[in-house]
Enzyme design. Structure first.
Site, short mmCIF file in Angstrom:
data_model
loop_
_atom_site.label_atom_id
_atom_site.label_comp_id
_atom_site.label_asym_id
_atom_site.label_seq_id
_atom_site.Cartn_x
_atom_site.Cartn_y
_atom_site.Cartn_z
N ILE A 29 0.89 -1.22 -0.04
CA ILE A 29 -0.04 -0.14 -0.02
C ILE A 29 0.78 1.27 0.07
CG2 ILE A 29 -2.03 1.14 1.17
CD1 ILE A 29 -2.65 -1.44 0.37
N ALA A 152 13.49 -4.16 9.33
CA ALA A 152 12.30 -3.38 9.63
C ALA A 152 11.76 -2.67 8.77
CB ALA A 152 12.51 -2.24 11.04
N TRP A 153 10.82 -1.83 8.66
CA TRP A 153 10.08 -1.20 7.37
C TRP A 153 10.90 0.30 7.22
CZ3 TRP A 153 7.78 2.63 10.12
CH2 TRP A 153 7.30 2.43 11.41
N ASN A 154 11.29 0.70 8.08
CA ASN A 154 11.41 2.21 8.12
C ASN A 154 12.54 2.55 7.09
OD1 ASN A 154 13.53 1.25 9.64
ND2 ASN A 154 13.41 2.86 11.28
N SER A 179 10.64 -6.33 5.83
CA SER A 179 9.51 -6.30 6.48
C SER A 179 8.32 -6.47 5.33
CB SER A 179 9.17 -4.96 7.10
OG SER A 179 7.87 -4.79 7.44
N GLU A 180 7.16 -7.14 5.69
CA GLU A 180 6.16 -7.39 5.04
C GLU A 180 5.52 -6.03 4.43
OE1 GLU A 180 3.54 -8.84 8.39
OE2 GLU A 180 2.11 -8.30 6.50
N SER A 230 11.68 -4.57 16.54
CA SER A 230 11.48 -4.01 17.82
C SER A 230 11.93 -5.11 19.05
CB SER A 230 9.79 -3.92 18.00
OG SER A 230 9.32 -5.38 17.82
N VAL A 231 11.98 -4.47 20.15
CA VAL A 231 12.58 -5.25 21.33
C VAL A 231 11.80 -6.50 21.47
CG1 VAL A 231 12.93 -5.37 23.77
CG2 VAL A 231 13.62 -3.10 22.58
N THR A 233 10.12 -8.52 19.30
CA THR A 233 10.68 -9.40 18.19
C THR A 233 12.02 -9.83 18.56
OG1 THR A 233 9.12 -8.12 16.75
CG2 THR A 233 10.85 -9.75 15.60
N GLU A 251 19.51 -5.34 16.26
CA GLU A 251 19.27 -3.49 16.26
C GLU A 251 17.99 -3.31 16.43
OE1 GLU A 251 21.59 -1.46 15.85
OE2 GLU A 251 23.24 -2.55 15.23
N CYS A 285 14.64 4.47 14.67
CA CYS A 285 14.97 3.75 15.83
C CYS A 285 15.90 4.74 16.87
CB CYS A 285 15.67 2.47 15.58
SG CYS A 285 16.98 2.75 14.63
N GLU A 459 26.33 -2.53 13.75
CA GLU A 459 26.50 -2.38 12.44
C GLU A 459 27.44 -1.64 11.81
OE1 GLU A 459 22.04 -2.58 11.29
OE2 GLU A 459 22.62 -4.52 10.69
P1 NDP Z 1 9.04 -5.61 14.07
O1 NDP Z 1 9.80 -6.14 15.46
O2 NDP Z 1 7.46 -5.81 14.08
O3 NDP Z 1 9.53 -6.71 12.89
C1 NDP Z 1 10.89 -6.55 12.34
C2 NDP Z 1 11.07 -7.73 11.40
O4 NDP Z 1 11.06 -9.08 12.06
C3 NDP Z 1 9.84 -7.79 10.44
O5 NDP Z 1 10.58 -8.27 9.13
C4 NDP Z 1 8.99 -8.75 11.12
O6 NDP Z 1 8.16 -9.58 9.74
C5 NDP Z 1 10.02 -10.00 11.74
N1 NDP Z 1 9.57 -10.86 12.65
C6 NDP Z 1 8.45 -10.48 13.25
N2 NDP Z 1 8.45 -11.73 14.19
C7 NDP Z 1 9.41 -12.44 13.81
C8 NDP Z 1 9.77 -13.84 14.55
N3 NDP Z 1 9.02 -14.49 15.57
N4 NDP Z 1 11.03 -14.29 14.03
C9 NDP Z 1 11.50 -13.85 12.95
N5 NDP Z 1 11.23 -12.61 12.23
C10 NDP Z 1 10.09 -11.98 12.99
O7 NDP Z 1 9.72 -4.36 13.69
P2 NDP Z 1 8.97 -3.41 12.57
O8 NDP Z 1 9.08 -3.71 11.33
O9 NDP Z 1 7.77 -2.79 13.44
O10 NDP Z 1 9.77 -2.05 12.90
C11 NDP Z 1 9.95 -1.15 14.05
C12 NDP Z 1 10.86 -1.48 14.93
O11 NDP Z 1 12.25 -1.50 14.60
C13 NDP Z 1 10.99 -0.41 15.94
O12 NDP Z 1 11.08 -0.97 17.24
C14 NDP Z 1 12.31 0.30 15.84
O13 NDP Z 1 13.08 1.15 16.92
C15 NDP Z 1 13.24 -0.95 15.18
N6 NDP Z 1 14.23 -0.44 14.42
C16 NDP Z 1 15.64 -0.59 15.03
C17 NDP Z 1 16.53 -0.02 14.39
C18 NDP Z 1 17.89 -0.11 14.71
O14 NDP Z 1 19.07 0.13 13.90
N7 NDP Z 1 18.10 -0.25 16.00
C19 NDP Z 1 16.45 0.66 12.89
C20 NDP Z 1 15.10 0.71 12.55
C21 NDP Z 1 14.01 0.17 13.31
P3 NDP Z 1 6.98 -8.70 9.58
O15 NDP Z 1 6.64 -7.38 10.04
O16 NDP Z 1 7.13 -8.87 8.21
O17 NDP Z 1 5.76 -9.70 10.30
#
Ligand code: NDP
Length: 485
Positions: A29, A152-154, A179-180, A230-231, A233, A251, A285, A459
């Site tokens: 989307i 992640a998606w950002n 990310s999906e 995220s933390v 995950t 990360e 993040c 990283e």
């Molecule tokens: P999520 O933690 O929801 O997802 C991260 C990735 O992990 C996605 O590809 C997700 O798939 C996948 N995932 C989810 N569950 C599992 C599992 N059980 N096993 C393996 N993979 C899994 O994060 P968001 O995508 O919502 O991103 C936002 C978060 O990322 C924020 O907390 C942000 O702070 C953090 N972030 C950290 C950064 C850093 O460098 N420290 C940089 C950017 C973001 P799917 O979503 O497709 O289900």
């Protein structure tokens, strides 16, 4: 008519696009309009198997190439990415909704920086010679093997490159799952690596939700997992990786402090707070979302901040004049709006923004709350949207203790003209990536990553090499072997 963002197929395995429409459809989307621009399909178990077996088979030959040869591929990929920056930036904007004004300078460009930097380092990965009298030990820096990257998606292009480039430089292969929410950009990274001369199978992309990530992480052939997410995950993925004694880089999220002392240059501090809260509509993040302002300059700071935030241009992300884009999804918008309501309910003072923008797409006005206290939800939880919390403080000692009073430890910043204080405060802050009189710079030359719940490993920079390789030590005896019997 097919939208230009629609990829040729959902996955990229063994040097080519691969489709399997038996997987769950994932609509893509465009966040600025809510329009569906593409569809990909989640990887089926057969696709996951194909990606892992391909990557496993390709790794050994890739590791046998010299570092110079591997580096040449990565540097060529960097050149291609730079040549195609405009098209890749448009795709990044479709994938994430981030304005072209940002994507033109922050995404394919930073991905190219990583490919170039690690391409340059690849030939320099050597071991040591350790003399022991007549005997000696030598060490070799070897690849880990098959690595999994989960994004992640950002920053979909940047995350694929920040993980792929050091992994490949060290002689590993990778299966990357974006990310999906943003499945498009990593496919282009894979395509470009092949075009640049990477052997088929060295860098593969599969789509899917958490369960596909889970299947990758638990596979016994995988040697390392690098997650940006995220933390919660991160905890799941770390635990799953531990079962197989795999290497990890995590990360994760943050709730980072940005501390502004009353001797700071106000405009620079306001600029730092804007960069640290509103870039990518706050979906970063490392953002400094707890802005601690010393009481003496508080009202002056807030007035200038409100004035400059009023200059944000919300609008069509493809218009280069637009400086502020939508949230990545409707769901993320609703999560952030929920936090804004919490802020109001819990008594924070709204300075500007505070609601969904009156336009198409998932836009939220850049929002500033003042008089935020440490116990408020908006001061404790990661929001991942354009919501800045301004908190007051009196003394250095007090602000350092309050800044550290969080489970997170990704980033921290300080604005002051007193350099002794700047270094002392940074020295006392529990964070991995810090800034003095600046915020959110992330050059590939600098290590990036968090402490505490914000992550494990680093990283970028030479540090990343340590997390994508391991040391073998070899004892060489020159004389006879002495044994007890
Ligand atoms: P999520 O933690 O929801 O997802 C991260 C990735 O992990 C996605 O590809 C997700 O798939 C996948 N995932 C989810 N569950 C599992 C599992 N059980 N096993 C393996 N993979 C899994 O994060 P968001 O995508 O919502 O991103 C936002 C978060 O990322 C924020 O907390 C942000 O702070 C953090 N972030 C950290 C950064 C850093 O460098 N420290 C940089 C950017 C973001 P799917 O979503 O497709 O289900």
């Amino acid at each position: 008519m097919t939208h230009p963002a629609q990829p040729k197929a959902s996955h990229f395995i063994n040097g080519e696009y691969v489709e399997d429409t038996a997987g769950t459809p994932i609509p893509v989307i465009y966040a600025a309009t809510g329009e569906q621009i593409a569809t990909v399909y989640a990887a089926t178990p057969a696709i996951v198997e194909q990606a892992l077996s391909t990557a496993k088979a390709a790794q050994k030959e890739w590791a046998k190439m010299t570092g110079t040869e591997r580096g040449r591929v990565l540097r060529h990929a960097a050149d291609i990415m730079r040549e195609r920056n405009h098209d890749l930036s448009v795709l990044e904007t479709y994938d994430t909704g981030k304005p072209l004004q940002e994507t033109l300078v922050a995404d394919a460009t930073s991905g190219a920086d990583a490919l170039e930097y690690f391409g340059g380092l690849a030939a320099s990965l050597t071991g040591e010679h350790i003399p022991l009298g007549e005997d000696w030990v030598y060490t070799k820096r070897e690849a880990l093997g098959l690595c999994v990257g989960i994004g992640a998606w950002n920053y979909p292009t940047q995350i694929a490159c920040w993980k792929g480039a050091p992994a490949l430089a060290c002689g590993n292969s990778m299966v990357f799952k974006p990310s999906e929410t943003t499945p498009l950009c990593a496919l282009k990274v894979a395509e470009i690596l092949i075009e640049a001369g990477a052997p088929a199978g060295v860098f593969n992309v599969v789509q899917g939700m958490g369960e596909v990530g889970g299947a990758l992480v638990t596979d016994p052939r995988v040697d390392k997992v690098s997650l940006t997410g995220s933390v919660p995950t991160g905890k799941k993925v770390y635990a799953a990786a531990a079962e197989g004694m795999k290497h990890v880089t995590m990360e994760l999220g943050g709730k980072s402090p940005l501390i502004i002392f009353d001797d700071a240059d106000i405009d620079n501090a306001v600029g730092g707070a804007i960069n640290g809260n509103f870039y990518s509509s706050g979906q970063v993040c490392s953002n400094g979302t707890r802005v601690f302002v010393q009481k003496g300059i508080k009202e002056k700071f807030l007035a200038r901040l409100a004035e400059r935030t009023g200059n944000a241009i919300l609008g069509d992300p493809m218009d280069e004049a637009t400086s502020f884009g939508p949230m990545v999804t409707e769901n993320q918008m609703n999560i952030v709006l929920g936090y804004i309501e919490k802020g109001k309910e819990e008594g924070a003072r709204l300075i500007c923004g505070g609601k969904r923008a009156d336009m198409d797409g998932y836009f939220i006005e850049p929002t500033v709350f003042a008089d935020v206290t440490d116990d408020m939800t908006i001061a404790r939880e990661e929001i991942f949207g354009p919501v800045m919390s301004v908190l007051d403080f009196d003394t250095e000692e007090e602000v350092v203790a309050r800044a550290n009073d969080t489970e997170f430890g990704l980033s921290a910043g300080v604005f002051t003209k007193d350099f002794t204080r700047a270094h002392r405060v940074i020295g006392n802050l529990e964070a991995g990536s810090c800034f003095i009189n600046s915020y959110n710079d992330a050059p590939v030359e600098a290590p990036f990553g968090g402490v505490k719940a914000s992550g494990v490993g680093r990283e970028n920079s030479k540090e990343a090499i340590k997390h994508f390789s391991q040391v073998k030590s070899v004892y060489v005896r020159m004389g006879d072997v002495e044994a007890a019997f």
